[in-house]
Write a protein that holds these residues in place. Structure first.
Motif, PDB file in Angstrom:
ATOM      1  N   PRO A 126       0.813  -1.227   0.000  1.00 52.06           N
ATOM      2  CA  PRO A 126       0.000   0.000   0.000  1.00 52.06           C
ATOM      3  C   PRO A 126       0.846   1.276   0.000  1.00 52.06           C
ATOM      4  O   PRO A 126       0.435   2.289  -0.581  1.00 52.06           O
ATOM      5  CB  PRO A 126      -0.815  -0.119   1.294  1.00 52.06           C
ATOM      6  CG  PRO A 126      -0.800  -1.562   1.641  1.00 52.06           C
ATOM      7  CD  PRO A 126       0.516  -2.094   1.148  1.00 52.06           C
ATOM      8  N   LEU A 129       2.107   1.662  -3.548  1.00 52.89           N
ATOM      9  CA  LEU A 129       0.955   2.019  -4.371  1.00 52.89           C
ATOM     10  C   LEU A 129       0.573   3.476  -4.141  1.00 52.89           C
ATOM     11  O   LEU A 129       0.291   4.215  -5.091  1.00 52.89           O
ATOM     12  CB  LEU A 129      -0.222   1.104  -4.043  1.00 52.89           C
ATOM     13  CG  LEU A 129      -1.535   1.410  -4.775  1.00 52.89           C
ATOM     14  CD1 LEU A 129      -1.380   1.213  -6.273  1.00 52.89           C
ATOM     15  CD2 LEU A 129      -2.660   0.527  -4.228  1.00 52.89           C
ATOM     16  N   GLY A 130       0.585   3.919  -2.891  1.00 52.35           N
ATOM     17  CA  GLY A 130       0.243   5.301  -2.579  1.00 52.35           C
ATOM     18  C   GLY A 130       1.196   6.289  -3.217  1.00 52.35           C
ATOM     19  O   GLY A 130       0.780   7.363  -3.682  1.00 52.35           O
ATOM     20  N   VAL A 133       0.229   6.511  -6.858  1.00 50.29           N
ATOM     21  CA  VAL A 133      -1.007   7.286  -6.977  1.00 50.29           C
ATOM     22  C   VAL A 133      -0.705   8.780  -6.888  1.00 50.29           C
ATOM     23  O   VAL A 133      -1.202   9.592  -7.695  1.00 50.29           O
ATOM     24  CB  VAL A 133      -2.017   6.864  -5.889  1.00 50.29           C
ATOM     25  CG1 VAL A 133      -3.167   7.867  -5.795  1.00 50.29           C
ATOM     26  CG2 VAL A 133      -2.557   5.467  -6.174  1.00 50.29           C
ATOM     27  N   GLU A 134       0.096   9.154  -5.919  1.00 48.36           N
ATOM     28  CA  GLU A 134       0.441  10.567  -5.741  1.00 48.36           C
ATOM     29  C   GLU A 134       1.180  11.118  -6.954  1.00 48.36           C
ATOM     30  O   GLU A 134       0.899  12.228  -7.421  1.00 48.36           O
ATOM     31  CB  GLU A 134       1.301  10.733  -4.489  1.00 48.36           C
ATOM     32  CG  GLU A 134       1.662  12.184  -4.192  1.00 48.36           C
ATOM     33  CD  GLU A 134       2.440  12.330  -2.899  1.00 48.36           C
ATOM     34  OE1 GLU A 134       2.846  13.466  -2.584  1.00 48.36           O
ATOM     35  OE2 GLU A 134       2.648  11.317  -2.202  1.00 48.36           O
ATOM     36  N   CYS A 261      -6.302  -0.442  -9.136  1.00 49.44           N
ATOM     37  CA  CYS A 261      -6.002   0.125  -7.816  1.00 49.44           C
ATOM     38  C   CYS A 261      -5.419   1.526  -7.944  1.00 49.44           C
ATOM     39  O   CYS A 261      -5.759   2.427  -7.158  1.00 49.44           O
ATOM     40  CB  CYS A 261      -5.036  -0.785  -7.061  1.00 49.44           C
ATOM     41  SG  CYS A 261      -5.772  -2.338  -6.482  1.00 49.44           S
ATOM     42  N   ILE A 262      -4.552   1.729  -8.932  1.00 47.75           N
ATOM     43  CA  ILE A 262      -4.009   3.066  -9.177  1.00 47.75           C
ATOM     44  C   ILE A 262      -5.132   4.020  -9.557  1.00 47.75           C
ATOM     45  O   ILE A 262      -5.232   5.140  -9.039  1.00 47.75           O
ATOM     46  CB  ILE A 262      -2.942   3.025 -10.288  1.00 47.75           C
ATOM     47  CG1 ILE A 262      -1.731   2.207  -9.839  1.00 47.75           C
ATOM     48  CG2 ILE A 262      -2.523   4.436 -10.682  1.00 47.75           C
ATOM     49  CD1 ILE A 262      -0.721   1.949 -10.958  1.00 47.75           C
ATOM     50  N   GLY A 265      -7.383   4.836  -6.597  1.00 48.63           N
ATOM     51  CA  GLY A 265      -6.657   5.694  -5.674  1.00 48.63           C
ATOM     52  C   GLY A 265      -6.616   7.134  -6.152  1.00 48.63           C
ATOM     53  O   GLY A 265      -6.786   8.079  -5.353  1.00 48.63           O
ATOM     54  N   GLN A 268     -10.114   8.723  -5.884  1.00 50.98           N
ATOM     55  CA  GLN A 268     -10.397   9.107  -4.504  1.00 50.98           C
ATOM     56  C   GLN A 268      -9.672  10.398  -4.133  1.00 50.98           C
ATOM     57  O   GLN A 268     -10.233  11.284  -3.485  1.00 50.98           O
ATOM     58  CB  GLN A 268      -9.963   7.997  -3.549  1.00 50.98           C
ATOM     59  CG  GLN A 268     -10.817   6.753  -3.599  1.00 50.98           C
ATOM     60  CD  GLN A 268     -10.275   5.665  -2.692  1.00 50.98           C
ATOM     61  OE1 GLN A 268      -9.058   5.482  -2.570  1.00 50.98           O
ATOM     62  NE2 GLN A 268     -11.174   4.931  -2.054  1.00 50.98           N
ATOM     63  N   ARG A 269      -8.423  10.488  -4.535  1.00 54.92           N
ATOM     64  CA  ARG A 269      -7.585  11.639  -4.187  1.00 54.92           C
ATOM     65  C   ARG A 269      -8.093  12.921  -4.856  1.00 54.92           C
ATOM     66  O   ARG A 269      -7.965  14.018  -4.303  1.00 54.92           O
ATOM     67  CB  ARG A 269      -6.140  11.353  -4.606  1.00 54.92           C
ATOM     68  CG  ARG A 269      -5.154  12.440  -4.246  1.00 54.92           C
ATOM     69  CD  ARG A 269      -3.769  12.080  -4.788  1.00 54.92           C
ATOM     70  NE  ARG A 269      -2.806  13.126  -4.541  1.00 54.92           N
ATOM     71  CZ  ARG A 269      -2.081  13.233  -3.454  1.00 54.92           C
ATOM     72  NH1 ARG A 269      -2.216  12.332  -2.501  1.00 54.92           N
ATOM     73  NH2 ARG A 269      -1.219  14.222  -3.304  1.00 54.92           N
TER      74      ARG A 269
END
Length: 299
Positions: A126, A129-130, A133-134, A261-262, A265, A268-269
């Motif tokens: 995670p 992955l985070g 995503v960022e 998942c990307i 994420g 959501q962001r």
């Protein structure tokens, strides 16, 4: 008494399969025995396993450490735990044979796809992955490189990002990929997909994009591949290919899980802008489908 090593891989068999190509010949002999019969390895002392594999005890210990375990005892514990979960068919899915009836084909293919999803989810970090995503959420532009089966996943990722308003392009042609990579900037992100992590048509643009200052992301089965070494961020997939299934769905579906998942994420962001973009693109497509002029035939 052996205790679980919390830093060790969650799925030892998936880990062995991923790093197998990058191991030494002696370590590969050990790894193949683990893949062929994890239960036997779990039951064997290091002396017994040394005899079975034809390698030295020191090589076995080095291989266990290369796989992420503190030593052979910890590897045995992880394999025993996997076998104790009554998952022998997940551990050894069984390759398709030329004489397999279609009932077995269905069962083996379905089991391989389910295993690919479960193994990928289990080892998807995670935190890493985070970070991806960022990086992608804040990118000026996203290039996605992939050829063959991975090219299909690259196209899917670019389409998903465009739907939420992120400029993204998928490249399956090395010349076009290199052209785009050469024009990359530090605020751009280059995502490269390759199961082996050694695809020349993918490695070349990643090198150029990295040199240009772009953030590089690898989605690969092999965390020790050349592609992984070139990437700022590495996300590991767990699908595998066999003789009867080159470009298998298991390989693609594990990559698609990471892409989804990307995407989620990022959505959501950036919920407000992503939601507005999704509604706008959905309305445009639905309006196009509903246009009566598309259904009329020329006279």
């Amino acid at each position: 008494m052996n205790v679980p090593d919390e830093s060790a891989p969650a799925n030892p068999v998936a880990t062995v399969r991923a790093v197998l190509p990058s191991l030494t010949p002696a370590a590969q002999a050990i790894a193949r025995l683990i893949l062929d019969d994890p239960g036997m390895v779990a039951r064997s002392t290091i002396t017994e396993f040394s005899a079975a594999s034809g390698t030295s005890e020191a090589t076995i210990v080095r291989t266990a450490r290369a796989l992420g375990f503190a030593g052979y005892s910890q590897l045995r514990f992880a394999l025993a735990a996997a076998v104790a979960r009554h998952e022998p068919e997940r551990l050894i899915p069984g390759d398709l044979g030329p004489d397999d009836p279609l009932t077995d084909v269905i069962a083996k293919v379905a089991r391989a796809e389910s295993q690919a999803l479960a193994d990928t989810a289990a080892q998807l970090d995670p935190v890493r992955l985070g970070a991806v995503v960022e990086a992608v959420a804040g990118a000026r532009r996203v290039d996605v490189y992939g050829v063959g089966a991975s090219g299909l996943v690259a196209a899917d990722m670019a389409q998903k990002l465009m739907r939420i308003g992120l400029p993204a392009h998928a490249f399956a042609d090395a010349h076009l990929a290199l052209t785009s990579a050469a024009l990359a900037r530090p605020e751009d992100v280059a995502v490269a997909m390759s199961c082996t992590g050694e695809t020349p048509d993918v490695l070349a643009p990643v090198r150029v994009a990295r040199k240009a200052g772009a953030t590089t992301v690898a989605i690969t089965n092999n965390p020790r591949s050349t592609l992984a070494e070139l990437a700022d961020h590495v996300l590991v997939s767990a699908g595998r290919e066999t003789a009867f299934r080159p470009g298998a769905l298991a390989s693609r579906i594990s990559q698609l899980l990471i892409v989804d998942c990307i995407f989620v994420g990022i959505a959501q962001r950036t919920f407000e802008t992503s939601d507005a973009a999704l509604r706008a693109t959905r309305e445009a497509i639905e309006g196009f489908r509903a246009d009566p002029r598309r259904r009329s035939r020329p006279s």
